[in-house]
Design a protein around this motif. Structure first.
Motif, PDB file in Angstrom:
ATOM      1  N   PHE A 138      -5.673   2.824   4.485  1.00 57.35           N
ATOM      2  CA  PHE A 138      -6.367   2.278   5.630  1.00 57.35           C
ATOM      3  C   PHE A 138      -6.830   3.787   6.113  1.00 57.35           C
ATOM      4  CE2 PHE A 138      -7.089   1.005  10.025  1.00 57.35           C
ATOM      5  CZ  PHE A 138      -7.116  -0.351   9.690  1.00 57.35           C
ATOM      6  N   CYS A 139      -8.108   3.765   6.266  1.00 63.27           N
ATOM      7  CA  CYS A 139      -8.687   4.816   6.640  1.00 63.27           C
ATOM      8  C   CYS A 139      -9.858   4.505   7.600  1.00 63.27           C
ATOM      9  CB  CYS A 139      -9.035   6.037   5.592  1.00 63.27           C
ATOM     10  SG  CYS A 139      -9.998   7.454   6.149  1.00 63.27           S
ATOM     11  N   ALA A 140     -10.063   4.901   8.951  1.00 62.40           N
ATOM     12  CA  ALA A 140     -11.097   4.677   9.913  1.00 62.40           C
ATOM     13  C   ALA A 140     -11.491   6.202  10.349  1.00 62.40           C
ATOM     14  CB  ALA A 140     -10.715   3.762  11.083  1.00 62.40           C
ATOM     15  N   PRO A 141     -12.419   6.728   9.696  1.00 66.58           N
ATOM     16  CA  PRO A 141     -12.383   8.376   9.956  1.00 66.58           C
ATOM     17  C   PRO A 141     -12.378   8.801  11.413  1.00 66.58           C
ATOM     18  CG  PRO A 141     -14.233   7.598   8.306  1.00 66.58           C
ATOM     19  CD  PRO A 141     -13.415   6.487   8.824  1.00 66.58           C
ATOM     20  N   GLN A 142     -11.646   9.890  11.582  1.00 69.38           N
ATOM     21  CA  GLN A 142     -11.199  10.227  13.144  1.00 69.38           C
ATOM     22  C   GLN A 142     -10.437   9.326  13.984  1.00 69.38           C
ATOM     23  OE1 GLN A 142     -15.312  11.496  14.831  1.00 69.38           O
ATOM     24  NE2 GLN A 142     -15.416  13.015  13.336  1.00 69.38           N
ATOM     25  N   MET A 143      -9.881   8.401  13.143  1.00 70.30           N
ATOM     26  CA  MET A 143      -8.993   7.450  13.826  1.00 70.30           C
ATOM     27  C   MET A 143      -7.811   7.189  13.370  1.00 70.30           C
ATOM     28  SD  MET A 143      -8.876   5.926  17.067  1.00 70.30           S
ATOM     29  CE  MET A 143      -7.890   5.142  17.716  1.00 70.30           C
ATOM     30  N   TYR A 144      -7.896   6.653  12.054  1.00 71.32           N
ATOM     31  CA  TYR A 144      -6.649   6.262  11.363  1.00 71.32           C
ATOM     32  C   TYR A 144      -6.764   6.463   9.984  1.00 71.32           C
ATOM     33  CZ  TYR A 144      -6.498   2.315  15.189  1.00 71.32           C
ATOM     34  OH  TYR A 144      -6.189   1.648  16.373  1.00 71.32           O
ATOM     35  N   THR A 145      -5.609   7.299   9.590  1.00 70.74           N
ATOM     36  CA  THR A 145      -5.483   7.544   8.018  1.00 70.74           C
ATOM     37  C   THR A 145      -3.969   7.314   7.540  1.00 70.74           C
ATOM     38  OG1 THR A 145      -7.199   9.167   8.093  1.00 70.74           O
ATOM     39  CG2 THR A 145      -5.567   9.142   6.206  1.00 70.74           C
ATOM     40  N   TYR A 146      -3.689   6.290   6.836  1.00 66.13           N
ATOM     41  CA  TYR A 146      -2.289   6.057   6.405  1.00 66.13           C
ATOM     42  C   TYR A 146      -2.421   4.914   5.148  1.00 66.13           C
ATOM     43  CZ  TYR A 146      -2.492   1.834   9.406  1.00 66.13           C
ATOM     44  OH  TYR A 146      -2.775   0.507   9.968  1.00 66.13           O
ATOM     45  N   LEU A 147      -1.210   4.755   4.520  1.00 66.03           N
ATOM     46  CA  LEU A 147      -1.269   3.723   3.530  1.00 66.03           C
ATOM     47  C   LEU A 147      -0.081   2.817   4.181  1.00 66.03           C
ATOM     48  CD1 LEU A 147      -0.079   6.358   0.771  1.00 66.03           C
ATOM     49  CD2 LEU A 147      -2.314   5.020   0.788  1.00 66.03           C
ATOM     50  N   ARG A 148      -0.375   1.482   3.657  1.00 66.42           N
ATOM     51  CA  ARG A 148       0.388   0.264   4.174  1.00 66.42           C
ATOM     52  C   ARG A 148       0.492  -0.700   3.147  1.00 66.42           C
ATOM     53  NH1 ARG A 148      -3.528  -2.645   8.943  1.00 66.42           N
ATOM     54  NH2 ARG A 148      -5.088  -3.619   7.321  1.00 66.42           N
ATOM     55  N   THR A 149       1.458  -1.475   3.173  1.00 69.64           N
ATOM     56  CA  THR A 149       1.794  -2.550   2.249  1.00 69.64           C
ATOM     57  C   THR A 149       2.473  -3.565   3.044  1.00 69.64           C
ATOM     58  OG1 THR A 149       2.091  -3.425  -0.017  1.00 69.64           O
ATOM     59  CG2 THR A 149       3.682  -1.643   1.260  1.00 69.64           C
ATOM     60  N   VAL A 150       2.885  -4.777   2.591  1.00 67.35           N
ATOM     61  CA  VAL A 150       3.875  -5.476   3.088  1.00 67.35           C
ATOM     62  C   VAL A 150       5.422  -5.259   2.555  1.00 67.35           C
ATOM     63  CG1 VAL A 150       2.387  -7.680   3.083  1.00 67.35           C
ATOM     64  CG2 VAL A 150       3.673  -7.339   1.114  1.00 67.35           C
ATOM     65  N   PRO A 151       6.106  -5.499   3.448  1.00 71.04           N
ATOM     66  CA  PRO A 151       7.611  -4.780   3.082  1.00 71.04           C
ATOM     67  C   PRO A 151       8.159  -5.465   1.821  1.00 71.04           C
ATOM     68  CG  PRO A 151       7.457  -5.358   5.158  1.00 71.04           C
ATOM     69  CD  PRO A 151       6.204  -5.701   4.864  1.00 71.04           C
ATOM     70  N   GLN A 152       7.838  -6.575   1.531  1.00 69.26           N
ATOM     71  CA  GLN A 152       8.314  -7.216   0.348  1.00 69.26           C
ATOM     72  C   GLN A 152       7.918  -6.623  -1.040  1.00 69.26           C
ATOM     73  OE1 GLN A 152       6.802  -8.683   3.058  1.00 69.26           O
ATOM     74  NE2 GLN A 152       7.390 -10.887   3.193  1.00 69.26           N
ATOM     75  N   GLN A 153       6.795  -5.648  -0.844  1.00 75.51           N
ATOM     76  CA  GLN A 153       6.552  -5.005  -1.948  1.00 75.51           C
ATOM     77  C   GLN A 153       7.580  -3.998  -2.392  1.00 75.51           C
ATOM     78  OE1 GLN A 153       3.127  -4.268  -3.873  1.00 75.51           O
ATOM     79  NE2 GLN A 153       2.736  -6.353  -3.316  1.00 75.51           N
ATOM     80  N   VAL A 154       8.494  -3.600  -1.444  1.00 73.89           N
ATOM     81  CA  VAL A 154       9.409  -2.727  -1.877  1.00 73.89           C
ATOM     82  C   VAL A 154      10.869  -3.016  -1.481  1.00 73.89           C
ATOM     83  CG1 VAL A 154       7.795  -0.920  -1.804  1.00 73.89           C
ATOM     84  CG2 VAL A 154       8.982  -1.420   0.327  1.00 73.89           C
ATOM     85  N   ILE A 155      11.011  -4.067  -0.782  1.00 76.68           N
ATOM     86  CA  ILE A 155      12.352  -4.344  -0.366  1.00 76.68           C
ATOM     87  C   ILE A 155      12.381  -5.991  -0.825  1.00 76.68           C
ATOM     88  CG2 ILE A 155      13.618  -4.883   1.578  1.00 76.68           C
ATOM     89  CD1 ILE A 155      12.867  -2.199   1.680  1.00 76.68           C
ATOM     90  N   PRO A 156      13.654  -6.082  -1.589  1.00 78.06           N
ATOM     91  CA  PRO A 156      14.055  -7.293  -1.904  1.00 78.06           C
ATOM     92  C   PRO A 156      13.913  -8.573  -1.056  1.00 78.06           C
ATOM     93  CG  PRO A 156      15.521  -5.808  -2.803  1.00 78.06           C
ATOM     94  CD  PRO A 156      14.879  -5.269  -1.850  1.00 78.06           C
ATOM     95  N   GLU A 157      13.370  -9.769  -1.506  1.00 74.24           N
ATOM     96  CA  GLU A 157      13.030 -10.873  -0.548  1.00 74.24           C
ATOM     97  C   GLU A 157      14.273 -11.146   0.366  1.00 74.24           C
ATOM     98  OE1 GLU A 157      10.610 -12.227   0.494  1.00 74.24           O
ATOM     99  OE2 GLU A 157       8.919 -12.159  -0.762  1.00 74.24           O
ATOM    100  N   PRO A 158      15.823 -11.306  -0.318  1.00 72.15           N
ATOM    101  CA  PRO A 158      16.690 -11.739   0.350  1.00 72.15           C
ATOM    102  C   PRO A 158      17.044 -10.559   1.513  1.00 72.15           C
ATOM    103  CG  PRO A 158      17.169 -12.246  -2.083  1.00 72.15           C
ATOM    104  CD  PRO A 158      15.924 -11.432  -1.577  1.00 72.15           C
ATOM    105  N   LEU A 159      17.069  -9.422   1.023  1.00 70.44           N
ATOM    106  CA  LEU A 159      17.457  -8.318   2.148  1.00 70.44           C
ATOM    107  C   LEU A 159      16.174  -8.417   3.318  1.00 70.44           C
ATOM    108  CD1 LEU A 159      18.884  -5.983   3.092  1.00 70.44           C
ATOM    109  CD2 LEU A 159      17.614  -4.588   1.326  1.00 70.44           C
TER     110      LEU A 159
END
Length: 393
Positions: free
Chosen positions: A39-60
């Motif tokens: 996610f990059c909006a020059p001179q404003m935002y620069t970072y990586l993002r995803t939904v937590p379920q991509q890395v955290i098991p669903e039940p947890l």
């Protein structure tokens, strides 16, 4: 009572398990399967993002969201709006100064960052302080203008979404194991939450009458027209329907000029709101109850949200499709049940979705949200019902 901001340490008992799941998912670059959005909006935002379920098991993750929801209702009288984003910030990433009043009442940052052993500089949440620096001051800089909140591990930071805020630029490692890792989301008022003997629908009508009465009282008060913000409160209601005690959970009443500083208009609006709350009378019940509710000032549109979309499909099939879609919301802790041809939702807004022979009808209580938030909800609801109608053929 929470006002401008609040920090909760050691928030979730299974934080280590969530962090371990993240580490396992990203540590091997040749096997990593996480779909990151850059996610990059020059001179404003620069970072990586995803939904937590991509890395955290669903039940947890479901247990985290359930804990988050219960804590928020109990302590701030608000609910998370959907699933938070998981932010990863590495060298060069930043969030420029902005406000999020259109997204929520409170913003939150829940950190999984190993802050004490971090290998980067920056990463603190920056919250701009109230007030305008005086031109008469000779020298003003740094934390006289803002506050920096470190992203400590297993820390929940809450702050008024109207506050101008950002995240300090990260300077350090590009390794995703060494970055700033956090869930980022927003909280909003829900329909009144009722526990105990009171009939929930009847209690909601009492609160709606209060909101209408307050709207009438404040409408022509010129001395109060600049006051804005949200008050949430928990009522202890006796079997007779009388309010036995009032606990204010958050009080975000401010004026643009004074911010959170003492203000006569804010004091007057606060008096009117608290007087109205204390005078409430609920229907008699078989026992005691608690009611958690909110008031937004200025009072928003108090008409219910009502949307009807035509369909040409089979009603029974559409109900099955809708039931499957609502299961996803239930997994996030929202309360939904089916009653005949209707689906009843109690959170985040109380309402119904009904599949009729030729149309899909949704009706929800008026939310204590700013107009743009209501408009966004209505547009998304209309789009979702339209997609459901097309799924039926």
């Amino acid at each position: 009572m929470i006002q401008r901001q609040h920090v909760v340490n050691d928030f979730f008992a299974e934080a280590e398990a969530m962090r371990s799941a993240y580490d396992l998912k990203v540590k091997d670059p040749y096997r990593q399967t996480v779909s990151w959005q850059y996610f990059c909006a020059p001179q404003m935002y620069t970072y990586l993002r995803t939904v937590p379920q991509q890395v955290i098991p669903e039940p947890l993750f479901a247990r985290f969201m359930q804990h988050m929801k219960q804590w928020c209702i109990e302590h701030v009288g608000l609910l998370p709006m959907g699933v938070p984003n998981l932010h990863l910030m590495v060298n060069g990433c930043t969030l420029g100064l902005h406000s999020d009043f259109q997204n929520g009442t409170l913003g939150y940052v829940y950190s999984l960052t190993r802050w004490q052993t971090r290998k980067f500089a920056g990463g603190e949440t920056l919250l701009l302080r109230d007030g305008i620096p005086s031109y008469k001051k000779h020298h003003v800089q740094g934390e006289s203008l803002y506050e920096l909140v470190p992203a400590q591990f297993n820390q929940l930071l809450l702050f008024d979404d109207r506050i101008v805020h950002g995240t300090q630029t990260i300077e350090g490692s590009m390794d995703p194991l060494e970055g700033r890792i956090a869930f980022v989301g927003h909280l909003r008022p829900t329909s009144p939450v009722v526990k105990g003997a009171l009939d929930a629908a009847a209690a909601r009508r009492v609160i709606l009458d209060l909101q209408r009465d307050l709207a009438g009282q404040l409408k022509d008060r010129e001395d109060c027209k600049d006051v804005q913000g949200t008050v949430t409160f928990r009522l202890e209601v006796g079997a007779s329907g009388q309010v036995e005690s009032v606990t204010v959970l958050i009080d975000h009443l401010v004026t643009a000029a004074a911010g959170y500083a003492a203000s006569a208009p804010v004091d007057e609006v606060r008096r009117i709101v608290q007087q109205g709350i204390a005078a409430l009378k609920f229907p008699d019940g078989a026992g005691k109850s608690t009611v958690t509710a909110a008031v937004l000032v200025p009072l928003p549109d108090l008409r219910p949200i009502e949307i009807a979309v035509p369909h040409a499909g089979r009603a029974a099939m559409l109900r099955e499709v809708l039931r499957a879609q609502l299961k996803e919301l239930e997994a996030q802790g929202f309360q939904i049940e089916q009653a005949g041809d209707e689906f009843l939702m109690r959170e985040p807004l109380a309402g119904t979705i009904r599949i009729e022979a030729t149309r899909i009808v949704a009706a929800f209580d008026p939310p204590m949200w700013v107009p743009s938030q209501r408009e966004h909800f209505q547009a998304n609801l209309r789009d979702s019902l339209g997609m459901l109608a097309r799924a039926g053929g």
